[in-house]
Design a protein around this motif. Structure first.
Motif, short mmCIF file in Angstrom:
data_model
loop_
_atom_site.label_atom_id
_atom_site.label_comp_id
_atom_site.label_asym_id
_atom_site.label_seq_id
_atom_site.Cartn_x
_atom_site.Cartn_y
_atom_site.Cartn_z
N ASP A 173 5.39 8.86 -5.39
CA ASP A 173 6.10 10.11 -5.69
C ASP A 173 5.44 11.32 -5.05
O ASP A 173 6.11 12.18 -4.48
N ASN A 174 4.09 11.40 -5.11
CA ASN A 174 3.42 12.59 -4.57
C ASN A 174 3.03 12.45 -3.10
O ASN A 174 2.56 13.41 -2.48
N GLY A 175 3.18 11.25 -2.55
CA GLY A 175 2.93 11.06 -1.13
C GLY A 175 1.48 10.88 -0.75
O GLY A 175 1.16 10.81 0.45
N LYS A 176 0.58 10.78 -1.72
CA LYS A 176 -0.84 10.63 -1.42
C LYS A 176 -1.20 9.16 -1.30
O LYS A 176 -0.52 8.29 -1.83
N ARG A 177 -2.31 8.88 -0.59
CA ARG A 177 -2.75 7.50 -0.45
C ARG A 177 -3.29 6.98 -1.78
O ARG A 177 -3.50 7.76 -2.73
N ALA A 178 -3.53 5.70 -1.85
CA ALA A 178 -4.07 5.09 -3.07
C ALA A 178 -5.33 5.81 -3.51
O ALA A 178 -6.10 6.31 -2.69
N SER A 179 -5.54 5.86 -4.82
CA SER A 179 -6.68 6.59 -5.37
C SER A 179 -7.99 5.92 -4.98
O SER A 179 -8.04 4.70 -4.75
N ALA A 204 6.46 -0.03 -4.76
CA ALA A 204 6.33 1.28 -4.10
C ALA A 204 6.08 1.00 -2.63
O ALA A 204 4.94 0.76 -2.23
N ARG A 205 7.11 1.04 -1.84
CA ARG A 205 7.01 0.54 -0.47
C ARG A 205 6.05 1.35 0.40
O ARG A 205 5.25 0.79 1.15
N GLY A 206 6.14 2.68 0.34
CA GLY A 206 5.23 3.49 1.15
C GLY A 206 3.79 3.28 0.75
O GLY A 206 2.90 3.10 1.58
N THR A 212 1.06 2.63 11.11
CA THR A 212 0.92 2.54 9.66
C THR A 212 -0.55 2.67 9.26
O THR A 212 -1.40 1.98 9.79
N GLY A 213 -0.81 3.58 8.32
CA GLY A 213 -2.17 3.80 7.83
C GLY A 213 -3.03 4.63 8.77
O GLY A 213 -4.22 4.83 8.50
N GLY A 214 -2.44 5.16 9.84
CA GLY A 214 -3.22 5.94 10.80
C GLY A 214 -3.83 7.20 10.22
O GLY A 214 -4.93 7.60 10.62
N MET A 215 -3.13 7.80 9.26
CA MET A 215 -3.66 9.02 8.64
C MET A 215 -4.89 8.72 7.79
O MET A 215 -5.72 9.60 7.57
N HIS A 216 -5.03 7.49 7.31
CA HIS A 216 -6.14 7.12 6.43
C HIS A 216 -7.31 6.50 7.17
O HIS A 216 -8.39 6.34 6.60
N ALA A 248 2.21 5.97 2.93
CA ALA A 248 1.96 4.94 3.94
C ALA A 248 1.02 5.44 5.02
O ALA A 248 0.43 4.63 5.75
N GLY A 249 0.89 6.76 5.16
CA GLY A 249 -0.02 7.31 6.17
C GLY A 249 0.42 7.05 7.60
O GLY A 249 -0.41 6.94 8.51
N THR A 250 1.73 6.97 7.83
CA THR A 250 2.25 6.72 9.19
C THR A 250 1.88 7.88 10.10
O THR A 250 2.09 9.05 9.76
N ALA A 251 1.32 7.55 11.29
CA ALA A 251 0.72 8.60 12.11
C ALA A 251 1.10 8.53 13.58
O ALA A 251 1.42 7.47 14.13
N TYR A 252 1.03 9.72 14.19
CA TYR A 252 1.03 9.87 15.65
C TYR A 252 -0.42 10.15 16.02
O TYR A 252 -1.05 11.04 15.44
#
Length: 531
Positions: A146-152, A206-208, A285-289, A327-331
């Motif tokens: 819901d809030n768009g943040k990565r796993a805690s 929670a797919r993302g 996928t996960g690039g932001m993390h 999901a942290g999808t990144a460019y």
């Protein structure tokens, strides 16, 4: 029920039926909505309806709300008593519970059925993972989706502590000597254990969040584990397995998706032996993390793969897709990024083998998730069809629906019963195909898998994702407008419809994999056979 809870008769509750003095009955419990009515998200008019105020509103409530709403503390506080001599009929889902809904679980988890594939070790893992997902992952997943943040951080650490990151890479020496969740011996861990693990993780719904929950590790770390040089290899494996750091696979570019040979990111070697990397990657996928990136580069003689740490010259930007930014999808942009020669994964110009070596496993994992996600939607539809009342009867009990089921096959099947029949049959077929392929994986060497299962897994993924798409469409028709709403009764239907297409694209598009399967079959066509 607490011994101190007040007892009411239904006649007594019926006296509280007006604004400022409003009671309702839901599943034998009495709720005082006198003050809550003006705060009700749907307005007070709904609660003051003649079929709600002072009445048993169980059917009305479950036609509009999910059971989890009643379990929230703020609504539990509105409970003031119970109808004398009555007990609740609707039992809450407890952590670790199997579903009692027909076809909500694969047959091997259904008491009346047997399976040749699963043993006590697999069952112990399933019990432990079901409880872990319910208690640890699900609450975090719903909040982050819901809030768009990565796993805690707590969840990421917990997964490391429980060796879940190790387990997600499949069977191997990295698990030997480890006692895994459920008491599983690391040496006994096989692909059916991994199937169980993956399908239970999918239940976080929670797919993302799910794709951002170290899924980049599942495809980004194997090249390090299988082709990395020491001591870099051991250090990175420990950091990622423990949850201290994250890694992702950075192959896809705006110019090259399934066409791996068309990559434009370059790596040029300097006189001191180090490499300078320049280029971009997209939809990662996960690039932001990620703290590490497993990067495919163009070199003088072909393709080479490098492990690139996040640092100077590495820039990541969020890509907003159909699912949550969790999901942290990144460019990703690499600008004059320098890495030492020991960060090369595999031989120089041998990157195509490194990249392709994990494709079968990656696609198989996606099949595991897709099959379980589709099954969850079938469960939602069965529950909704049983509790949704239309013209005084459950949705599945409507005569018009039964009549439509008997229409000739030449006519379209609009009936909900017919829809459910096809949905159930397809889910069971996909799971059976998946288990057959998994059994072959357990009994083949890696070389044999590459030779015989690439086409099978390609077909399986194509089938899994097409079935998911069909199930998503049918589910929306069954839920109607609720299936298009991000909150409330149909929220999981809406999410599945919006996100199931990711599996049809990631890891190889359906068309590419279908073609792969046919080409693999053609290699084995006998030359001495004719019609």
């Amino acid at each position: 029920m607490s011994k101190e809870m007040k007892q009411f008769t239904r006649d007594e509750v019926a006296q509280h039926n007006k604004e400022g003095d409003l009671y309702v009955i839901i599943d034998s419990y009495v709720y005082d909505l006198s003050k809550f009515a003006r705060l009700h998200p749907g307005g007070s008019v709904v609660l003051l309806d003649k079929d709600v105020a002072g009445k048993d509103a169980t059917t009305v409530f479950f036609g509009l709300h999910r059971d989890e709403v009643l379990r929230k503390p703020q609504y539990q506080r509105l409970r003031v008593g119970q109808i004398k001599g009555e007990q609740e009929k609707i039992k809450p889902h407890m952590p670790g519970d199997l579903s009692k809904v027909p076809y909500a679980e694969p047959t091997w988890l259904t008491p009346a059925f047997k399976s040749p594939y699963y043993n006590d070790s697999h069952r112990a893992l399933q019990v432990a993972m079901r409880k872990y997902v319910d208690e640890v992952l699900y609450p975090d997943a719903q909040a982050c989706e819901d809030n768009g943040k990565r796993a805690s951080p707590e969840v990421l650490k917990s997964m490391g502590d429980n060796n879940l990151n190790r387990m997600r890479l499949g069977p191997g020496k990295h698990l030997h000597g480890k006692e895994l969740i459920g008491g599983v011996d690391g040496k006994e861990f096989n692909y059916f254990h991994e199937l169980v693990l993956t399908q239970e993780l999918t239940r976080c719904a929670a797919r993302g969040y799910g794709d951002g929950l170290n899924s980049g590790m599942v495809i980004g770390l194997p090249p390090v584990m299988n082709f990395g040089q020491e001591p870099l290899r051991s250090r990175v494996l420990e950091e990622v397995f423990s949850g201290q750091k994250a890694i992702c696979l950075a192959i896809t570019e705006a110019f090259a998706g399934s066409d791996v040979a068309g990559l434009r990111t370059t790596a040029v070697q300097r006189e001191d032996g180090s490499w300078v990397i320049n280029g971009t990657k997209k939809w990662i996928t996960g690039g932001m993390h990620a703290d590490y990136f497993t990067v495919g580069c163009r070199t003088d003689g072909g393709l080479t793969v490098f492990l690139v740490p996040r640092g100077e010259g590495v820039t990541t930007k969020q890509i907003k897709t159909s699912y949550s930014t969790a999901a942290g999808t990144a460019y990703i942009e690499f600008k004059d990024v320098v890495v030492p020669n020991e960060n090369m994964l595999g031989p120089e110009n041998g990157g195509l083998l490194v990249i392709l070596s994990n494709f079968n496993h990656e696609r198989w994992i996606m099949c595991c998730s897709s099959a379980r996600g589709s099954r969850a939607i079938v469960e939602e539809c069965l529950l909704w069809g049983a509790q949704r009342t239309v013209f005084g009867k459950p949705l599945l009990a409507q005569p018009v629906i039964r009549q439509k089921v008997s229409k000739p096959p030449s006519q379209p099947p609009p009936a909900n019963n017919n829809r459910l029949a096809h949905m159930i049959a397809k889910v069971e077929a996909v799971q059976s195909y998946l288990e057959n392929v998994t059994f072959q994986m357990c009994n083949m060497t890696y070389r044999e898998q590459s030779k015989h299962l690439a086409g099978q897994i390609g077909f399986l993924k194509m089938l899994s994702t097409r079935v998911a798409g069909e199930i998503a469409d049918e589910a929306v028709q069954i839920f109607g407008g609720r299936g298009l709403t991000k909150t409330g009764m149909g929220r999981f239907i809406e999410q599945f419809q919006r996100t199931q297409k990711f599996d049809a694209i990631l890891g190889g598009a359906e068309e590419v994999l279908g073609d792969l399967g046919v080409r693999q079959a053609m290699k084995f066509m006998p030359k001495d056979q004719r019609l």
